[in-house]
Enzyme design. Structure first.
Site, PDB file in Angstrom:
ATOM      1  N   LYS A   1       0.819  -1.215   0.000  1.00  0.00           N
ATOM      2  CA  LYS A   1       0.000   0.000   0.000  1.00  0.00           C
ATOM      3  C   LYS A   1       0.854   1.268   0.000  1.00  0.00           C
ATOM      4  CE  LYS A   1      -3.803  -2.385   2.347  1.00  0.00           C
ATOM      5  NZ  LYS A   1      -3.102  -3.671   2.531  1.00  0.00           N
TER       6      LYS A   1
ATOM      7  N   LYS B   1      -8.511   1.612   5.850  1.00  0.00           N
ATOM      8  CA  LYS B   1      -7.946   0.274   6.027  1.00  0.00           C
ATOM      9  C   LYS B   1      -6.518   0.390   6.557  1.00  0.00           C
ATOM     10  CE  LYS B   1      -6.913   0.155   1.038  1.00  0.00           C
ATOM     11  NZ  LYS B   1      -7.137  -0.592  -0.224  1.00  0.00           N
TER      12      LYS B   1
ATOM     13  N   ARG C   1      -7.815  -8.954  -9.834  1.00  0.00           N
ATOM     14  CA  ARG C   1      -6.435  -9.306  -9.515  1.00  0.00           C
ATOM     15  C   ARG C   1      -5.721  -9.647 -10.820  1.00  0.00           C
ATOM     16  NH1 ARG C   1      -3.271 -11.285  -5.438  1.00  0.00           N
ATOM     17  NH2 ARG C   1      -3.994  -9.328  -4.476  1.00  0.00           N
TER      18      ARG C   1
ATOM     19  N   ARG D   1     -12.648 -10.688  -8.889  1.00  0.00           N
ATOM     20  CA  ARG D   1     -13.157 -11.182  -7.606  1.00  0.00           C
ATOM     21  C   ARG D   1     -14.368 -10.330  -7.219  1.00  0.00           C
ATOM     22  NH1 ARG D   1      -7.607 -10.320  -4.512  1.00  0.00           N
ATOM     23  NH2 ARG D   1      -8.062  -8.294  -5.412  1.00  0.00           N
TER      24      ARG D   1
ATOM     25  N   ARG E   1     -15.725  -6.367   0.841  1.00  0.00           N
ATOM     26  CA  ARG E   1     -14.436  -6.924   0.447  1.00  0.00           C
ATOM     27  C   ARG E   1     -14.592  -8.032  -0.586  1.00  0.00           C
ATOM     28  NH1 ARG E   1     -13.070  -8.442   6.449  1.00  0.00           N
ATOM     29  NH2 ARG E   1     -15.165  -9.302   6.093  1.00  0.00           N
TER      30      ARG E   1
ATOM     31  N   ASP F   1      -4.063  -5.022  -7.866  1.00  0.00           N
ATOM     32  CA  ASP F   1      -5.516  -4.957  -7.720  1.00  0.00           C
ATOM     33  C   ASP F   1      -6.036  -3.709  -8.421  1.00  0.00           C
ATOM     34  OD1 ASP F   1      -5.362  -7.240  -6.192  1.00  0.00           O
ATOM     35  OD2 ASP F   1      -5.343  -6.161  -4.288  1.00  0.00           O
TER      36      ASP F   1
ATOM     37  N   GLU G   1      -3.628  -1.514  -5.225  1.00  0.00           N
ATOM     38  CA  GLU G   1      -2.527  -2.141  -4.489  1.00  0.00           C
ATOM     39  C   GLU G   1      -1.572  -2.816  -5.458  1.00  0.00           C
ATOM     40  OE1 GLU G   1      -3.440  -4.765  -1.266  1.00  0.00           O
ATOM     41  OE2 GLU G   1      -4.902  -3.404  -0.357  1.00  0.00           O
TER      42      GLU G   1
ATOM     43  N   ASN H   1       0.815  -6.007  -4.861  1.00  0.00           N
ATOM     44  CA  ASN H   1       1.128  -7.042  -3.878  1.00  0.00           C
ATOM     45  C   ASN H   1       2.402  -7.781  -4.267  1.00  0.00           C
ATOM     46  OD1 ASN H   1      -1.541  -7.227  -2.118  1.00  0.00           O
ATOM     47  ND2 ASN H   1      -2.145  -6.924  -4.251  1.00  0.00           N
TER      48      ASN H   1
END
Length: 313
Positions: free
Chosen positions: A125, A160, A210, A224, A232, A272, A280, A282
């Site tokens: 993040k 978050k 994703r 997703r 979420r 994402d 994001e 990751n």
């Protein structure tokens, strides 16, 4: 070419093999004839100049309830391996950071995937903030006045943790939500570091995509879709995987960030994207490989091992 491969991961008996990307990588490595060893991060040690771990030979099977066999434990110098897969899940805390300092001592003579120094320097993040023009309006702070001003400007927001994982503690706050003060107090008491405040994107109802990049190149994607009663979309939180293609905007995002990932030695990355906005990047232990393949998409695990073998060749 047969490689010796050690995997640093969470306890293998606890994983859900149907959705676990580390397990997909292990299956593919074994299929190619690579010799696998397994250890958990608590078995690492630094003795003088040696990075040691108590490892066990590993065999894997794609059978729920009977997915692995371990050999006898032995103490090994990790520099003896060709490849180490750094695949433990967050939290990205001091324990995690310490493992990157240790593994940095053997890389790149032993190829660590992903590069441990860059994993340490690119928390998901924070790293994404290098591309603010690709993101929704985002604020990283714990200052109440900054958050209030951001809320006035953008109305519907999400809060978050900066170092959270898997959709933990993600909250939406509508413009007149009376829980704001209590939620701020809760975050302030719970998290010592700053947290993320972001403009809410209503299109998350249609999915949080994703996208996997392999050595900076597009590998595959899965959409997703969150459950009707949840914000979420993470699959561990009940998000439903759906087949998807990339939009032109998403291809542009991949093209923009790909060179930076490649330069940093971040070979396996999951980004994402919601409604064309990057949220994001990751790099610690990305997921999505098994869902992509199960939905008829490409074999991302094979792509990753192709690149690893090319780098070790």
């Amino acid at each position: 070419m047969s490689l010796t491969v050690a995997v640093q991961m969470d306890p293998i008996e606890r994983i859900n093999i149907r959705g676990d990307s580390t397990f997909a990588l292990l299956l593919e490595a074994q299929r190619r004839g690579h010799a696998l060893s397994y250890y958990t991060p608590d078995r690492l040690a630094l003795r003088g100049g040696q990075v040691l771990a108590t490892v066990r030979a590993l065999e894997v099977r794609d059978q729920v309830g009977d997915h692995f066999t371990l050999g006898e434990p032995r103490r090994a110098d990790l520099s003896e391996f060709d490849v180490v897969l750094l695949r433990q899940d967050p939290p990205f805390d001091l324990a995690y950071i310490t493992t990157t300092h240790l593994l940095e001592r053997i890389h790149p003579s032993t190829l660590v995937v992903n590069d441990p120094a860059q994993v340490r320097n690119a928390p998901e993040k924070m790293f994404v903030m290098e591309f603010p023009d690709l993101m929704p309006p985002t604020l990283i702070t714990r200052d109440l006045l900054e958050i209030k001003a951001f809320r006035v400007r953008h109305g519907d927001i999400v809060m978050k943790p900066l170092y959270g994982k898997g959709g933990e503690a993600v909250f939406r706050l509508a413009p007149q939500d009376l829980n704001f003060g209590s939620l701020y107090d809760l975050f302030a008491a719970t998290f010592r570091e700053q947290w993320v405040v972001q403009k809410f994107l209503p299109a998350v109802r249609e999915g949080d995509k994703r996208i996997i990049l392999v050595d900076g190149e597009f590998g595959g994607a899965v959409n997703r879709v969150p459950a009707p009663d949840d914000l979420r979309s993470n699959m561990v939180r009940g998000g439903a995987p759906k087949a998807t293609d990339l939009t032109a905007r998403e291809r542009d995002i991949c093209a923009r960030i790909g060179p930076s990932l490649r330069e940093r030695g971040l070979l396996f990355v999951g980004i994402d994207v919601i409604d064309g906005f990057l949220t994001e990047i990751n790099v610690t232990s990305p997921t999505g490989i098994r869902a992509i393949k199960a939905l008829g998409g490409p074999d991302v695990a094979a792509m990753i091992w192709d690149r690893i073998e090319a780098k070790r060749g």
